[in-house]
Each structure stands twice: as structure tokens, then as C-alpha cells.
Design a protein around this motif. Structure first.
Motif, PDB file in Angstrom:
ATOM      1  N   THR A 272      -0.047   5.987  -4.944  1.00 13.67           N
ATOM      2  CA  THR A 272      -0.304   6.950  -3.870  1.00 13.67           C
ATOM      3  C   THR A 272       0.875   6.998  -2.917  1.00 13.67           C
ATOM      4  N   LEU A 273       1.231   8.196  -2.477  1.00 15.75           N
ATOM      5  CA  LEU A 273       2.202   8.396  -1.406  1.00 15.75           C
ATOM      6  C   LEU A 273       1.577   9.407  -0.456  1.00 15.75           C
ATOM      7  N   SER A 274       0.994   8.904   0.630  1.00 12.09           N
ATOM      8  CA  SER A 274       0.175   9.746   1.504  1.00 12.09           C
ATOM      9  C   SER A 274       0.710   9.748   2.928  1.00 12.09           C
ATOM     10  N   TYR A 275       0.718  10.944   3.546  1.00  9.97           N
ATOM     11  CA  TYR A 275       1.189  11.095   4.924  1.00  9.97           C
ATOM     12  C   TYR A 275       0.036  11.518   5.819  1.00  9.97           C
ATOM     13  N   ASN A 276      -0.219  10.696   6.860  1.00 10.23           N
ATOM     14  CA  ASN A 276      -1.240  11.013   7.847  1.00 10.23           C
ATOM     15  C   ASN A 276      -0.530  11.600   9.065  1.00 10.23           C
ATOM     16  N   LYS A 277      -0.585  12.922   9.194  1.00  9.41           N
ATOM     17  CA  LYS A 277       0.157  13.611  10.255  1.00  9.41           C
ATOM     18  C   LYS A 277      -0.361  13.236  11.635  1.00  9.41           C
ATOM     19  N   ALA A 278      -1.678  13.051  11.763  1.00 10.81           N
ATOM     20  CA  ALA A 278      -2.267  12.739  13.067  1.00 10.81           C
ATOM     21  C   ALA A 278      -1.801  11.377  13.576  1.00 10.81           C
ATOM     22  N   GLU A 279      -1.735  10.392  12.681  1.00 12.45           N
ATOM     23  CA  GLU A 279      -1.344   9.040  13.074  1.00 12.45           C
ATOM     24  C   GLU A 279       0.152   8.787  12.897  1.00 12.45           C
ATOM     25  N   LYS A 280       0.864   9.757  12.324  1.00 12.84           N
ATOM     26  CA  LYS A 280       2.304   9.641  12.070  1.00 12.84           C
ATOM     27  C   LYS A 280       2.609   8.382  11.259  1.00 12.84           C
ATOM     28  N   LYS A 281       1.933   8.276  10.126  1.00 12.42           N
ATOM     29  CA  LYS A 281       2.114   7.130   9.244  1.00 12.42           C
ATOM     30  C   LYS A 281       2.146   7.586   7.792  1.00 12.42           C
ATOM     31  N   VAL A 282       2.995   6.942   7.003  1.00 12.43           N
ATOM     32  CA  VAL A 282       3.033   7.163   5.556  1.00 12.43           C
ATOM     33  C   VAL A 282       2.508   5.903   4.886  1.00 12.43           C
ATOM     34  N   THR A 283       1.599   6.082   3.943  1.00 10.05           N
ATOM     35  CA  THR A 283       1.027   4.944   3.217  1.00 10.05           C
ATOM     36  C   THR A 283       1.478   4.995   1.762  1.00 10.05           C
ATOM     37  N   VAL A 284       1.992   3.879   1.288  1.00  5.49           N
ATOM     38  CA  VAL A 284       2.428   3.735  -0.101  1.00  5.49           C
ATOM     39  C   VAL A 284       1.512   2.725  -0.778  1.00  5.49           C
ATOM     40  N   VAL A 285       0.963   3.115  -1.913  1.00  5.06           N
ATOM     41  CA  VAL A 285       0.148   2.205  -2.719  1.00  5.06           C
ATOM     42  C   VAL A 285       0.830   2.077  -4.080  1.00  5.06           C
ATOM     43  N   ALA A 286       1.211   0.872  -4.451  1.00  2.00           N
ATOM     44  CA  ALA A 286       1.935   0.646  -5.704  1.00  2.00           C
ATOM     45  C   ALA A 286       1.391  -0.587  -6.402  1.00  2.00           C
ATOM     46  N   THR A 287       1.460  -0.563  -7.727  1.00  2.00           N
ATOM     47  CA  THR A 287       0.964  -1.675  -8.549  1.00  2.00           C
ATOM     48  C   THR A 287       2.110  -2.288  -9.331  1.00  2.00           C
ATOM     49  N   ASN A 288       2.161  -3.616  -9.345  1.00  2.00           N
ATOM     50  CA  ASN A 288       3.138  -4.359 -10.139  1.00  2.00           C
ATOM     51  C   ASN A 288       2.377  -5.270 -11.081  1.00  2.00           C
ATOM     52  N   THR A 289       2.509  -5.039 -12.377  1.00  2.00           N
ATOM     53  CA  THR A 289       1.735  -5.821 -13.350  1.00  2.00           C
ATOM     54  C   THR A 289       2.094  -7.301 -13.329  1.00  2.00           C
ATOM     55  N   THR A 290       3.285  -7.639 -12.813  1.00  2.00           N
ATOM     56  CA  THR A 290       3.685  -9.047 -12.728  1.00  2.00           C
ATOM     57  C   THR A 290       3.365  -9.662 -11.371  1.00  2.00           C
TER      58      THR A 290
END
Length: 650
Positions: free
Chosen positions: A150-168
Motif C-alpha cells: 500500500t502507498l496511501s496519502y491522507n490529505k487531511a492529516e498530511k501523512k503518507v503511509t507505506v505498507v510493505a512485506t519482506n519475506t525474510t
């Protein structure tokens, strides 16, 4: 510099730009952050050149007075791919490199670059190829083990959230965002708050812009993730999809719990043992006092401990805001601090031996107010002194708590250091809560003077240890010359207070004691203990060499230590120089590296912080089966070392 490597089909030639910066100077990444100017080259005056692709190694974060930037210190290598129009014709490269370099000030400098070559006549250069591959290995690329969820931008809170998975799995990841569009270039993406749950990373980055609220939904952004031996870059478009972030309250509470336990255990660590005389004297001196007075004295000691931890937290906060290196016990890297501690321990030791007294009625009622009086200031200073002397020790649980604190925001840092302080002050708080406990001690008498003498000698022994640390900063002759002066002063005080006869007896006892110890040791060494073998051959810490040795099938044992670290010494004498670990490390297939943190070292500090560590000791084992390394516990054991060597090796 050209490597000599060429791809005739793609019409490309490999080259590199190597930048060497003086200490504390830095230059910038392609997106410099909240300040700075990214390096650039104008190739317009070149001939037979289609374009030049500039590759950017993974940058580091630098914080100076609250302004966060991204860039490089010391040496950095930028790999270049030069696209040629005609591989059979000569190439003339002419460029102007514009580079900003900064410390507390910034300098923008232009450098003229020019050279010519014929692509199909280039010969490979071993040195240039090594440097190119070294730089290329630090450039973020895609990885089959890492997926951007996920690469999501919350305009109201002025925050970008990154969700990433690493199998190791993740260890200490950092997430950096930037982009090529104007909207992305006008936006500053600040340091993320990260949460790891299983193999999934949640990173939330605040965003700011001089042009108001950024409009990032639908904009392509480069997501760069750095972790241990991992540099990944993935490009994706930002969405406005809501993201559910796991609760971190439990992690913080767990860390605070570890801090409380770690602080409590500090009371019995070797670094604090010399202060036990002062503590014992405080308890004994409470005999016959009113409960209210006992309570206030012990609360003063506890307040000294807490105040000292707060001062350490404030000091680390100031260093963090100014972009300096952080670490537990770094004050022992300063000869001025060690000198002050030598003076304090000598004065305390001499006072406990009864060589002089501090009278509260005189102008000498200073911060050296001592143990035997009823002064609240004296008890407060005891607490502060105990804390400062405790920092060379790393108690169990302490490393985890300190690492979490130094990597967190300032509020969390102070909260965890407060928990450490309360843990260490717990015995005093307990007596303050139940003053009747002080009455359980034996009544003062002749034995008390003898105990004070014992602990006074322990305090002077601490002074000798602190004095030995000064040999890392000054020549041995100067240091031991200073020691001889201190000894003469102590003997003069003894003669003035106890008489000349006592001085002669003291010298005789010292000489006879040393002679007896040496004589007895030489006769019985083989019976009571085996002498320590000579230390192994260690080479300086070199992260590039670690990867090379592991690629050749060897195991690398890294020991990051410092002369002032008591726990490091215990690990060395109790485990590393003892069988069976000693013989295991003597294997010719094992490479031994040592990082010396006795003096300030940005290189060693960077290595520690890359593993989320902010103090020593730190030991890690690399090998063909563990290229990312197996971290060892703070307090080593033979089993833990041997097990790590076995798992890492072939």
C-alpha cells in the motif's frame, strides 16, 4: 573515472564519480530533504554523448537544529552509465559538477570535469571496476523478497503511509519517499514512524510543503527502503485508500518495563559497586533519625538519580537535534569527562578514608557534599554520581530500552530514560516508602569505620581504572606521571592527618601486598586458574571486507568494544579468551574484526546504529549461512558464541 567496461549492443560505457568529504562535511541525495541542494552535472559541452544516467546510493538521514536532510558523509561513489551515440568515434566529456557541501555552513561549488576516450578501445581497470561495483551495491533496486502492499496519502492529516512485506523479515528499516513530478519535488517527506508486525512494515511519513497542502493522490512516488544489507526501490502511484495501523501501545509499555528492570539491575553492575560505600554509609547514618528525615534523605538520593538521567536525555536530545552521533556511555569518549570523574572519585575516596572533611558551616558546602552528613544536597549528588559512573555498564534489558529510546521521538526518549531512572532509584524509593527498613542495619561502631575504609579503597581503585582510560588520549608517561602526583598528594594527606609513621606503614603494606600477590600468584597460578592466553589477531572493522570474506566462504566475528566498557572487558576475559571459544575463534576460516569505540568514531557509530544499537558491547557473526549476521546478546556466553559460529558457517 571509467571502468573500461562497455556494452556495444546498448551503446553504454560504465563510469563513476567518487566524492571524498572531510570529517563532518556532507553532501546531498537526489532529493535533499528539508534543506540543501542535490549534486548535478551539466554535460551540454560534451560530444558524441546521448545522455548520462546517474545512480544514487542509499542515503543517510542527517538532523541539524531540527532540519532533516538526506545525504552522505565521508566517501560516496556515484555509478554512471554513459550512453554513446557512435561507439567507434571519439567521445569528449565536458561537464560542470555543481555540488553543495555542508557542516554548520554550506558551500556551493562548481567543478570542471573533462576527458576524452574512444569507446571501443577502452581497457578494463581493476581498481575502477572495484569502486564501481562498491557503489553499485549500495544503489537501491527491486527485490524479489520485498513487496509494496500500500502507498496511501491522507490529505487531511498530511501523512503518507507505506505498507510493505519482506519475506525474510525486517530488522531496522528506514523508508524514504521522493518523486519526479513537480508536486513530489515541492514536498518534503519527513522521518517515518515505523511499526513491524511479522514480516509486514507500516511506515507513516509526515509531509510538508511551502506551497500549502501537497496534492499527492495519483502521483508516482519512489519508495526507497533501507535495512540491514538491503536497499530496495519501488515506484508506485499514491492512493487515498485508508490504512489500518497496528496499535503500538503494547510495544512502548513493554520497552518501559524493560527499562525499569534494566535500571534496577544497574545497581548491582560492576560500574556501580564503588558507590555502594556511599549508599551503605547513607543507610547507616540514618540510624536514630526521625522517619521523616530518613524519607527526605532517600528521596533526595532518588531525585539525584532521576535528575542525572534527565540530564543525559537532554544531552542526547541536543546531540540528536544537532545531527551528532548518539550512544550510551559516549561521555567516556571525552578525556575532560574522564578527568572530572577521576577528580571526583579521588576526593570521595580520600573523604571516606577520613583524610579530610567537608564542613557544611563553611564556604566549602559544594557539590562534593559527602556521605556522612545529613545534607540533602549530599544525598542528591550521590544519586547523580552513581548514575554517571553506571553508564559504562550495559545491564541486561538496557540495550533494548536505550535503542528504542534513541530511535524514537523526544517525548518517548524522556519517558524511557525516566523509567530507567526510576528502576535504578527503586531501592532508595523503597526505603523512603518504608523508613523502618533503615533501622534493620547494625548500629554504628568501629566496624563502620573499617567498612568505610574498604569502600574508600574501592573508590581509589576506581580512580586508577579511570586513569588507565586516559592512555587512549595521552601518552602513558603523562598519565602515570599524573597518577604518581595523585599518590604523593594522598600520602601527604595521610601524613598530615595520621602522622609520618602511618605513611611509612602504608607504603610498606602497599609494597608487601603487591609482592605477596605476585609471589603467591606465581606459585599457585596453575592450581587456582589458568592464565589468560594472548589476544587474537584482530583487524579493524570494515563492512566492505565483511561481504568479501563471507563471499569467499569465511565466517566473520565482529566485536565492537571500548576501553571504558566494563561489560566488554567481562565478555573478553570471561568468554572470548576462555576455552572453548578461544580455540573456536582461532580457526583460520574465521576472520576477527574489532570496532574500537573508545574515542568518537562516526564509522563505528554508523555501524552500531545500522543494527539499532547505541552502545557497546556489540557482537555479531556473519557467514555463508548468515550474510546479514547473527546478533549476540549483550552479555556473552560460550554457548551463544559457539552456536552463532556454527549457524553462520558452512
Amino acid at each position: 573515472m571509467l571502468t573500461g567496461q562497455k556494452d556495444l549492443a546498448k551503446h553504454t560505457v560504465q563510469g563513476l564519480l567518487e566524492v571524498k568529504l572531510d570529517t563532518n562535511w556532507k553532501t546531498y541525495w537526489r532529493s535533499p530533504g528539508e534543506g540543501g541542494v542535490a549534486p548535478s552535472i551539466n554535460w551540454d559541452m560534451s560530444s558524441n554523448i546521448a545522455k548520462v544516467d546517474w545512480q544514487w546510493p542509499l542515503p543517510k538521514r542527517h538532523d541539524f537544529l531540527g532540519v532533516e536532510t538526506l545525504g552522505y558523509k565521508h566517501d560516496v561513489i556515484f555509478p554512471l552509465s554513459i550512453h554513446i551515440k557512435d561507439m567507434n568515434k571519439p567521445v569528449f566529456l565536458s561537464g560542470k559538477l555543481t555540488m553543495s557541501s555542508c557542516t554548520s555552513i554550506c558551500v556551493l561549488t562548481d567543478y570542471e570535469l573533462s576527458f576524452d576516450f574512444t569507446p571501443n578501445k577502452l581497457m578494463p581497470s581493476t581498481e575502477a571496476m572495484f569502486l564501481y561495483n562498491k557503489g553499485e551495491s549500495q544503489v537501491p533496486k527491486s527485490s524479489p523478497t520485498v513487496t509494496l502492499n500500500t502507498l496511501s496519502y491522507n490529505k487531511a492529516e498530511k501523512k503518507v503511509t507505506v505498507v510493505a512485506t519482506n519475506t525474510t523479515g525486517w530488522q531496522q528499516p528506514d523508508v524514504i519517499l521522493d518523486g519526479d513530478t513537480q508536486a513530489a519535488k515541492d514536498t518534503s517527506f519527513l522521518k517515518p514512524t515505523t511499526i513491524i508486525k511479522g514480516n509486514t512494515l507500516y511506515a507513516t511519513l509526515p509531509v510538508t510543503s511551502w506551497f500549502g497542502t501537497p496534492k499527492l493522490v495519483g502521483q508516482p512516488l519512489h519508495v526507497t527502503i533501507g535495512d540491514h544489507d538491503l536497499a530496495v526501490e519501488i515506484t508506485a502511484k499514491a492512493t487515498d485508500t485508508p490504512v489500518s495501523i497496528p496499535n503500538t501501545t503494547n510495544n512502548l509499555l513493554k520497552t518501559i518495563g524493560l527499562a525499569l528492570i534494566g535500571g534496577l539491575i544497574l545497581n548491582i553492575m560492576p560500574c556501580v559497586l564503588p558507590v555502594l560505600g556511599m549508599k551503605l554509609s547513607s543507610v547507616i547514618s540514618a540510624q536514630g533519625l526521625a522517619r521523616r528525615q530518613i524519607r527526605t534523605q532517600f528521596l533526595a538520593s532518588a531525585a539525584g538519580i532521576i535528575a542525572s538521567f534527565w540530564l543525559l536525555a537532554a544531552f542526547l536530545t541536543a546531540m540528536k537535534l544537532s545531527g551528532q552521533a548518539l550512544g550510551w556511555g559516549i561521555q567516556f569518549q571525552s578525556p575532560w569527562f574522564i578527568g572530572a570523574m577521576i577528580a571526583i572519585t579521588v576526593l570521595f575516596g580520600a573523604n571516606m578514608l577520613g583524610l579530610f572533611e567537608i564542613r557544611l558551616s563553611s564556604n566549602a558546602n559544594t557539590w562534593l557534599a559527602t556521605k556522612g552528613d545529613n545534607s540533602h544536597l549530599g544525598h542528591f549528588i550521590q544519586g547523580m554520581f552513581a548514575t554517571l559512573l553506571a553508564t559504562p555498564c550495559s545491564a541486561p534489558f538496557l540495550g533494548t530500552a536505550v535503542a528504542f529510546a534513541l530511535g524514537a521521538n523526544l517525548v518517548t526518549l524522556f519517558a524511557i530514560f525516566t523509567a530507567l531512572a526510576i528502576g535504578m532509584a527503586a531501592p532508595w524509593l523503597l526505603i523512603a516508602l518504608f523508613p523502618q527498613l533503615a533501622t534493620l542495619m547494625p548500629k554504628p561502631g568501629v566496624w563502620m569505620d573499617r567498612v568505610k575504609t574498604l569502600f574508600g579503597l574501592m573508590m581509589l581503585a576506581t580512580s586508577v581504572w579511570l586513569l588507565s582510560l586516559m592512555t587512549s588520549f595521552f601518552s602513558a608517561n603523562i598519565v602515570w606521571g599524573l597518577g604518581a602526583v595523585i599518590l604523593v598528594i594522598i600520602l601527604w594527606l595521610i601524613g598530615r592527618k595520621k602522622g609520618r609513621k602511618t605513611v611509612i606503614i602504608t607504603l610498606a603494606v602497599m609494597l608487601l601486598g603487591v609482592a605477596a600477590i605476585l609471589f603467591t600468584g606465581s606459585l599457585t597460578a596453575n592450581k587456582w586458574a589458568a592464565p589468560l592466553p594472548p589476544d587474537h589477531h584482530w583487524i579493524p572493522l570494515d563492512t566492505a571486507k565483511i561481504a568479501t570474506e563471507v563471499a569467499q566462504g569465511k565466517t566473520v566475528f565482529v566485536d565492537v568494544t571500548a576501553q571504558w566498557c566494563i561489560t566488554c572487558k567481562a565478555n573478553k576475559m570471561g568468554v572470548i579468551l576462555q576455552e572453548p571459544v578461544y580455540s573456536a575463534l582461532d580457526n583460520k576460516n574465521i576472520v576477527l574484526m574489532r570496532g574500537d569505540w573508545t574515542k568518537p568514531s562516526d564509522y563505528v557509530t554508523g555501524f552500531l546504529q545500522s543494527y539499532g544499537r547505541f552502545g557497546v558491547p556489540f557482537n555479531i557473526v556473519y557467514g555463508p549461512n548468515a550474510p546479514k549476521g547473527i546478533e549476540l546478546p549483550v552479555i556473552l556466553s560460550s554457548d551463544s558464541v559457539l552456536d552463532a559460529l556454527k549457524k553462520a558457517g558452512k
